[in-house]
Enzyme design. Sequence first.
Site, PDB file in Angstrom:
ATOM      1  N   ASP A 201      -0.936  -5.635   9.271  1.00  0.00           N
ATOM      2  CA  ASP A 201      -1.918  -4.622   8.902  1.00  0.00           C
ATOM      3  C   ASP A 201      -3.188  -5.383   8.541  1.00  0.00           C
ATOM      4  OD1 ASP A 201      -3.405  -2.574   7.937  1.00  0.00           O
ATOM      5  OD2 ASP A 201      -1.919  -1.837   6.504  1.00  0.00           O
TER       6      ASP A 201
ATOM      7  N   TRP B 105       0.875  -1.197   0.000  1.00  0.00           N
ATOM      8  CA  TRP B 105       0.000   0.000   0.000  1.00  0.00           C
ATOM      9  C   TRP B 105       0.906   1.240   0.000  1.00  0.00           C
ATOM     10  CZ3 TRP B 105      -1.904   2.591   4.946  1.00  0.00           C
ATOM     11  CH2 TRP B 105      -2.909   3.526   4.686  1.00  0.00           C
TER      12      TRP B 105
ATOM     13  N   LYS C 175     -13.586  -0.596   6.407  1.00  0.00           N
ATOM     14  CA  LYS C 175     -14.214  -1.354   5.319  1.00  0.00           C
ATOM     15  C   LYS C 175     -15.288  -2.294   5.853  1.00  0.00           C
ATOM     16  CE  LYS C 175     -10.235   0.080   3.604  1.00  0.00           C
ATOM     17  NZ  LYS C 175      -9.861   1.018   2.608  1.00  0.00           N
TER      18      LYS C 175
HETATM   19  C1  LMR Z   1      -6.885   2.119  -0.268  1.00  0.00           C
HETATM   20  O1  LMR Z   1      -5.847   1.456  -0.339  1.00  0.00           O
HETATM   21  O2  LMR Z   1      -7.453   2.581  -1.261  1.00  0.00           O
HETATM   22  C2  LMR Z   1      -7.536   2.350   1.075  1.00  0.00           C
HETATM   23  O3  LMR Z   1      -6.805   1.701   2.066  1.00  0.00           O
HETATM   24  C3  LMR Z   1      -7.805   3.767   1.358  1.00  0.00           C
HETATM   25  C4  LMR Z   1      -6.562   4.570   1.604  1.00  0.00           C
HETATM   26  O4  LMR Z   1      -6.534   5.268   2.625  1.00  0.00           O
HETATM   27  O5  LMR Z   1      -5.621   4.537   0.798  1.00  0.00           O
END
Ligand code: LMR
Length: 397
Positions: free
Chosen positions: A211, A130, A246
């Site tokens: 996470d 991420w 979510k």
């Molecule tokens: C995402 O990856 O789109 C979500 O976890 C929202 C975010 O805060 O990035």
Amino acid sequence: MFDQVAAAPPDPILGLTAAFRADERPEKINLSVGVYQDETGKTPLLECVRQAEQRLAEAAGTKSYLPISGLADYTAAVAELALGGDHEAIAGKRIAAAQTPGGTGGLRVAADLIHAVLPDATIWLSEPTWPNHPNIFAAAGVPMKTYPYFDAAGDRLDIEGMLAAIGDMPSGDVLLLHGCCHNPTGVDPTPKQWRQIGDAAAAAGVLPLLDFAYQGFADGITEDAVGLRELCRPGAELLVCSSFSKNFSLYRERVGALMAIAPTAEAACAVQSQLNKVIRCNYSNPPAHGAEIVNTILRDAALRQQWEGEVATMRDRINGMRHALVDALAAAGVPGDYSFMTQQRGMFSFSGLTKDQVNRLKEEFAIYIVGSGRINVAGLTPSNVERVAECIGKVVG
Ligand code: LMR
């Protein structure tokens, strides 16, 4: 002073949503940020949440501060949800915990804790991960490295590369793992692979940080905790960041938690004091409302059952749209085999689209997906999936 300041680049995910909002083309479709939408394109207020809020409004309590670590009932409920109520770490009082503003807030508290109490530790992030993970650990001053995770050629977990990398990590480092529904790839370890990862992490003496933002979105609420429960062995140490954005559809309420599982109850008390110290100089204590909602639902048998049903509805719809997208790509005659998308788990599909193709989807067709090629499948609906597939065909053709 400020005329010297250079503009920061837009966030790779939330920046796209800002651009989407500003886009005036009526046909626009947002498949970027990980937000669930129902088949009408609306992000629902869950019925269990509506009922819990009604009860909370009727009870009309106080708005005085919460403790630094938040509502103790809530963090206890979070531990039970994640680990199972009969877990030895709970019975042994080995858990230090804090209610945090969302999963991101929990990650930042974890990063500050690592910086404070493990100053020599490097954190290892999956490649890819991420995009906000590196931002968070950089902001807290925690050094970072990456480990191999995704085998793009086989659209599978590179378990061999991952295990070898864990074996080479210096003892005392931190290993960041996605508890389920890996973001962005949608590729998770199997239960057997979780065992191998747990063995490798224990042998290397690294501290896992999970996470855990999508519990219930892959196979089920208990099933999705298999990795966490595998890693949380008797006496094992672990950090866990939970998010309820979510699975309770509570995005804007910012509801999360951090658990630090220590080897003993005494160690947990010391870690709790350090957690409180890093929180106090950050946001002091958390906002109450979202955690009160989650606590009310998890502690009431009927609301909890209602919630589990609503999570199943979201999960089933997402999986249905995965299949619908693969079918629509085939029907649109898009070259290539996209069946791998049906094996991916959670909200996202790592499509393999290049940056250039992603950019064309945005510029020419007003379809927004993340630069890595990550599609938010939970933003697809029966009325937009065909157009999405046709437009993908135009940019890959
Ligand atoms: C995402 O990856 O789109 C979500 O976890 C929202 C975010 O805060 O990035």
